[in-house]
Design a protein around this motif. Structure first.
Motif, PDB file in Angstrom:
ATOM      1  N   SER A 256       2.178  -1.947   0.918  1.00 15.13           N
ATOM      2  CA  SER A 256       1.617  -1.430   2.168  1.00 15.13           C
ATOM      3  C   SER A 256       2.499  -0.339   2.767  1.00 15.13           C
ATOM      4  O   SER A 256       2.008   0.668   3.293  1.00 15.13           O
TER       5      SER A 256
ATOM      6  N   GLU B  78       2.055   2.914   0.843  1.00 17.17           N
ATOM      7  CA  GLU B  78       0.784   3.558   1.159  1.00 17.17           C
ATOM      8  C   GLU B  78       0.833   4.243   2.522  1.00 17.17           C
ATOM      9  O   GLU B  78       0.362   5.378   2.680  1.00 17.17           O
ATOM     10  N   ASN B  79       1.401   3.570   3.517  1.00 12.07           N
ATOM     11  CA  ASN B  79       1.454   4.134   4.860  1.00 12.07           C
ATOM     12  C   ASN B  79       2.474   5.262   4.994  1.00 12.07           C
ATOM     13  O   ASN B  79       2.416   6.029   5.952  1.00 12.07           O
TER      14      ASN B  79
ATOM     15  N   ALA C 130       0.634   8.390   5.243  1.00 10.24           N
ATOM     16  CA  ALA C 130      -0.443   8.459   6.226  1.00 10.24           C
ATOM     17  C   ALA C 130      -0.198   9.590   7.231  1.00 10.24           C
ATOM     18  O   ALA C 130       0.942  10.024   7.456  1.00 10.24           O
TER      19      ALA C 130
ATOM     20  N   MET D  29       5.466   2.709  10.772  1.00 15.05           N
ATOM     21  CA  MET D  29       5.126   2.277   9.416  1.00 15.05           C
ATOM     22  C   MET D  29       5.064   0.754   9.286  1.00 15.05           C
ATOM     23  O   MET D  29       4.091   0.205   8.757  1.00 15.05           O
TER      24      MET D  29
ATOM     25  N   THR E 115       2.070  -1.271  11.179  1.00 13.53           N
ATOM     26  CA  THR E 115       0.780  -1.144  10.513  1.00 13.53           C
ATOM     27  C   THR E 115       0.789  -1.812   9.145  1.00 13.53           C
ATOM     28  O   THR E 115      -0.215  -2.407   8.726  1.00 13.53           O
ATOM     29  N   SER E 116       1.899  -1.745   8.461  1.00 12.48           N
ATOM     30  CA  SER E 116       1.987  -2.329   7.125  1.00 12.48           C
ATOM     31  C   SER E 116       1.956  -3.848   7.144  1.00 12.48           C
ATOM     32  O   SER E 116       1.680  -4.483   6.123  1.00 12.48           O
TER      33      SER E 116
ATOM     34  N   ASP F 156      -1.381  -3.021  15.302  1.00 19.61           N
ATOM     35  CA  ASP F 156      -1.956  -1.688  15.106  1.00 19.61           C
ATOM     36  C   ASP F 156      -2.654  -1.250  16.385  1.00 19.61           C
ATOM     37  O   ASP F 156      -3.705  -1.796  16.740  1.00 19.61           O
TER      38      ASP F 156
END
Length: 308
Positions: free
Chosen positions: A197, A200-201, A204, A225, A228-229, A302
């Motif tokens: 995760s 991936e972020n 972003a 980061m 949200t992860s 988030d």
């Protein structure tokens, strides 16, 4: 948030009714003779069968039996076993131990798993990342009972560093090693989820915007980061908590822990259907409450998520 919470609470009602009905039917409705094998090689006395049939409402249709059981369940009455023990008392003695064990396992998952995933995700492909990936793969490949037996044999029997058997009323410290064993598999999954995760972020748009504003790397990682992860990680941990409380049969057996897992096992072994249904109904309630808490945590982690 208030409307969403109320709506989710109302949604829990049919889920609870449906799951308890299915569980009750699977335990009681599929059995032609609930007294088979209860008295050893001989048939149970007619007086015993008549008493138990009246106590458990076995002459009624399964749906009516469930409704009567549910009425008692809502007042805290989990019924009585064939031997006359109150299931609520058995649960009251076992649940705190299982809760402490699950809590230790979850804390270990969170602390070690998220830290390992954070380090691995931020460092990228390197020696540390490879070491963490290999270690987590090793833990995932090992069944929990193998891990428990190896830890008990090596650190308990041969080295004498830990107790091979947990006392009847264990403290958090007594449950640390069993909790580590119980949470080892989930800890590996948490580390891998966090790593994936985070990576991936890292690409972003909101992360690039935060970097462009001149925020420090520490603030970008922790405030943007990581928060949200953690959404998929929190989802996994939330569902895992109920599984840890009810699915610790093997770990509790290895370390002689008298928790809910052992209660389910002995209930199945001794054909104590009321005991099995009562424990599983409690685990359903725990699952539902934990899932509600997880849903509410999404908005905290988030800021883009709103329950309006």
């Amino acid at each position: 948030m208030g409307r969403y919470t109320l709506r989710r609470l109302l949604q829990l009602v049919p889920v609870f009714l449906g799951t308890t009905l299915i569980i009750y039917y699977l335990v009681w409705g599929l059995s032609d003779d609930p007294f088979a094998g209860k008295c050893g090689q001989r048939e149970c006395p007619a007086s015993y069968v008549a008493t138990m049939t009246e106590r458990l409402n076995l002459d009624d249709p399964v749906l009516l039996q469930w409704l009567k059981y549910l009425g008692g369940l809502l007042t805290g009455d989990f019924g009585r076993t064939f031997s006359g023990n109150e299931v609520s008392e058995l649960i009251a003695n076992a649940a705190p131990i299982s809760f402490r064990l699950a809590l230790v396992a979850v804390v270990i998952e969170i602390v070690i798993g998220i830290t390992a995933g954070l380090v691995s995700g931020l460092r990228g492909r390197g020696y540390v990342d490879s070491l963490i990936l290999v270690s987590t793969l090793f833990l995932i490949s090992l069944p929990v009972f193998v891990t428990g037996l190896v830890v008990k044999q090596v650190f308990g029997v041969e080295l004498g560093w830990i107790r091979t058997s947990v006392p009847p009323d264990p403290t958090i410290l007594d449950l640390f090693v069993p909790g580590l064993v119980l949470g080892s598999l989930s800890m590996a999954f948490v580390a891998r989820l966090t790593r994936t995760s985070l990576m991936e972020n890292a690409r972003a748009d909101f992360v690039r915007t935060a970097v462009a504003k001149g925020l420090s790397r520490r603030r970008v990682v922790l405030a943007h980061m990581l928060r949200t992860s953690l959404i998929p990680v929190v989802t996994f941990i939330g569902t895992d908590l109920g599984a840890l409380m009810g699915g610790a049969v093997v770990t509790e057996g290895v370390f002689n822990i008298r928790g809910l897992g052992g209660l389910v096992f002995t209930g199945i072994q001794r054909q104590e259907q009321t005991q099995v249904v009562g424990v599983v109904a409690l685990l359903v309630i725990i699952y539902l409450v934990v899932n509600l808490i997880v849903d509410l945590l999404y908005a905290v982690l988030d800021p883009r998520i709103r329950y309006d």
